[in-house]
Design a protein around this motif. Structure first.
Motif, PDB file in Angstrom:
ATOM      1  N   LYS A   1       7.749 -54.439   9.443  1.00  0.00           N
ATOM      2  CA  LYS A   1       6.832 -55.055  10.545  1.00  0.00           C
ATOM      3  C   LYS A   1       5.954 -55.962   9.942  1.00  0.00           C
ATOM      4  CE  LYS A   1       8.945 -52.660  13.718  1.00  0.00           C
ATOM      5  NZ  LYS A   1       9.853 -53.264  14.636  1.00  0.00           N
TER       6      LYS A   1
ATOM      7  N   LEU B   1       5.634 -60.239  12.844  1.00  0.00           N
ATOM      8  CA  LEU B   1       6.707 -61.380  13.209  1.00  0.00           C
ATOM      9  C   LEU B   1       6.085 -62.555  14.056  1.00  0.00           C
ATOM     10  CD1 LEU B   1       9.681 -61.655  13.845  1.00  0.00           C
ATOM     11  CD2 LEU B   1       9.524 -60.332  16.073  1.00  0.00           C
ATOM     12  N   GLU B   2       5.203 -62.381  14.716  1.00  0.00           N
ATOM     13  CA  GLU B   2       4.587 -63.725  15.145  1.00  0.00           C
ATOM     14  C   GLU B   2       4.139 -64.632  14.220  1.00  0.00           C
ATOM     15  OE1 GLU B   2       4.063 -60.781  16.453  1.00  0.00           O
ATOM     16  OE2 GLU B   2       5.037 -60.940  18.420  1.00  0.00           O
TER      17      GLU B   2
ATOM     18  N   PHE C   1      17.064 -68.751  11.062  1.00  0.00           N
ATOM     19  CA  PHE C   1      16.145 -67.961  11.685  1.00  0.00           C
ATOM     20  C   PHE C   1      16.596 -66.606  12.040  1.00  0.00           C
ATOM     21  CE2 PHE C   1      14.873 -66.381  16.064  1.00  0.00           C
ATOM     22  CZ  PHE C   1      13.601 -66.420  15.797  1.00  0.00           C
ATOM     23  N   ALA C   2      17.787 -66.214  12.022  1.00  0.00           N
ATOM     24  CA  ALA C   2      18.266 -64.915  12.142  1.00  0.00           C
ATOM     25  C   ALA C   2      17.997 -63.997  10.922  1.00  0.00           C
ATOM     26  CB  ALA C   2      19.711 -64.812  12.422  1.00  0.00           C
ATOM     27  N   GLU C   3      17.723 -64.639   9.776  1.00  0.00           N
ATOM     28  CA  GLU C   3      17.321 -63.719   8.669  1.00  0.00           C
ATOM     29  C   GLU C   3      16.047 -63.466   8.729  1.00  0.00           C
ATOM     30  OE1 GLU C   3      18.078 -66.726   5.486  1.00  0.00           O
ATOM     31  OE2 GLU C   3      20.254 -66.703   5.552  1.00  0.00           O
ATOM     32  N   VAL C   4      15.277 -64.633   9.145  1.00  0.00           N
ATOM     33  CA  VAL C   4      13.687 -63.955   9.442  1.00  0.00           C
ATOM     34  C   VAL C   4      13.545 -62.962  10.298  1.00  0.00           C
ATOM     35  CG1 VAL C   4      11.463 -64.939   9.847  1.00  0.00           C
ATOM     36  CG2 VAL C   4      12.980 -66.192   8.487  1.00  0.00           C
ATOM     37  N   TRP C   5      14.482 -63.128  11.644  1.00  0.00           N
ATOM     38  CA  TRP C   5      14.074 -62.061  12.474  1.00  0.00           C
ATOM     39  C   TRP C   5      14.576 -60.718  12.141  1.00  0.00           C
ATOM     40  CZ3 TRP C   5      12.441 -62.896  17.588  1.00  0.00           C
ATOM     41  CH2 TRP C   5      12.685 -61.794  18.532  1.00  0.00           C
ATOM     42  N   VAL C   6      15.769 -60.627  11.263  1.00  0.00           N
ATOM     43  CA  VAL C   6      16.033 -59.235  10.865  1.00  0.00           C
ATOM     44  C   VAL C   6      15.235 -58.794   9.893  1.00  0.00           C
ATOM     45  CG1 VAL C   6      17.982 -58.077   9.377  1.00  0.00           C
ATOM     46  CG2 VAL C   6      18.555 -59.705  11.198  1.00  0.00           C
TER      47      VAL C   6
ATOM     48  N   VAL D   1      11.182 -72.939  17.308  1.00  0.00           N
ATOM     49  CA  VAL D   1      10.579 -71.685  16.961  1.00  0.00           C
ATOM     50  C   VAL D   1       9.117 -72.012  16.614  1.00  0.00           C
ATOM     51  CG1 VAL D   1      10.628 -70.111  14.815  1.00  0.00           C
ATOM     52  CG2 VAL D   1      12.746 -70.811  16.040  1.00  0.00           C
TER      53      VAL D   1
ATOM     54  N   HIS E   1      12.150 -57.334  11.639  1.00  0.00           N
ATOM     55  CA  HIS E   1      12.413 -56.003  12.518  1.00  0.00           C
ATOM     56  C   HIS E   1      12.555 -54.816  11.740  1.00  0.00           C
ATOM     57  CE1 HIS E   1      12.951 -58.518  16.125  1.00  0.00           C
ATOM     58  NE2 HIS E   1      12.934 -57.593  17.047  1.00  0.00           N
TER      59      HIS E   1
ATOM     60  N   LEU F   1       6.969 -66.400  12.662  1.00  0.00           N
ATOM     61  CA  LEU F   1       7.500 -67.428  13.462  1.00  0.00           C
ATOM     62  C   LEU F   1       6.868 -68.681  13.176  1.00  0.00           C
ATOM     63  CD1 LEU F   1       7.846 -65.598  17.031  1.00  0.00           C
ATOM     64  CD2 LEU F   1       9.789 -66.235  15.327  1.00  0.00           C
TER      65      LEU F   1
END
Length: 274
Positions: free
Chosen positions: A59, A66-67, A48-53, A135, A56, A70
């Motif tokens: 965009k 981002l939504e 999940f952190a990979e996707v978050w980074v 998530v 960010h 998720l």
């Protein structure tokens, strides 16, 4: 986790008995079990952190913010992680073939594939699924989705079909092992590689990859197509959003291929020779 209830006098009795014994065995050494669960939980968090980074730094990627990412991550990882619980241990088939332990399964009067699927269950993999489900819940809450009976139906079809589709990929990979033996890396490129591809917006793929992961190995049906359908997005060429409703058809295609490979592989198998 409570033991599975043992049905009395049904054809499921031996399978449930084996699963119960495997679950008790995994919980017997509590510290080891807790460490395995924690490791699986960390794997889910790292993915999940990979996707978050990524989202960010960028965009919007492939039409998703981002939504939307998720929701895409939640659908793809939930279905894959639960399929891994069901059939992920089929990865050990090459070792069973080399060691000759597969021959023992042929001595029992039950279908070989059903024996292997119910021969083990990895409880630690529920931890990875828990991250994905969390998530998914956040993605469903944060996106502007027009909820209706059709929306709930699509979400249900996606979750059930996605789990079945990834399970079929594990079966197809296992069927190939009767010929490859040491080719786990090749088959993993379609199972675990398919999981990675399912987490990506398919609109960023070049046309050959859209055909591969949208039609040949249709992992796009497990997350990307349902995501854009739920968000009301049109989708790229070759993968319009209305295809999300055809997830059962994609699942049937994968299982037809999987059972064909499994049947061919088991007929090719001549025994361990030990």
């Amino acid at each position: 986790m409570a033991d599975l209830p043992l049905p009395a006098g049904t054809w499921l009795t031996p399978y449930v008995a084996v699963l119960r014994s495997r679950m008790r065995a995994q919980r017997a050494y509590r510290l080891s079990f807790a460490s395995e669960v924690f490791s699986a939980f960390l794997i889910g968090l790292v993915e999940f952190a990979e996707v978050w980074v990524i989202f960010h730094k960028v965009k919007v990627l492939g039409g998703l913010d981002l939504e939307g990412a998720l929701l895409l991550f939640g659908l793809s990882n939930t279905t894959f992680a639960l399929a891994q619980v069901v059939a992920g241990h089929l990865d050990t088939l090459p070792n069973m073939i080399r060691m000759g332990t597969l021959d023992a399964f042929h001595l029992r009067p039950q279908p070989l594939l059903l024996q292997l699927i119910t021969s083990d269950i990895s409880l630690r993999r529920f931890a990875r699924a828990a991250v994905a489900i969390a998530v998914l819940g956040i993605g469903l809450a944060r996106n502007d989705i027009a909820w209706s009976p059709a929306t709930f139906a699509l979400l249900t079809i996606t979750l059930i079909g996605g789990i079945a589709l990834f399970t079929g990929l594990f079966v197809a990979a296992a069927g190939l092992q009767f010929f490859l033996i040491d080719g786990a890396e090749l088959t993993n490129s379609f199972t675990y590689g398919g999981s990675f591809a399912a987490m990506q917006p398919a609109s960023v793929f070049p046309t050959p990859l859209k055909i591969l992961f949208g039609l040949a190995i249709p992992v796009s049906f497990t997350a990307y197509l349902p995501t854009i359908a739920l968000l009301g997005l049109p989708g790229p060429p070759l993968l319009p959003s209305w295809l999300a409703w055809l997830t059962p058809v994609a699942t049937l295609w994968v299982w037809a291929l999987a059972l064909c490979l499994w049947r061919t592989g088991t007929r090719h198998y001549q025994g361990g020779g030990g």
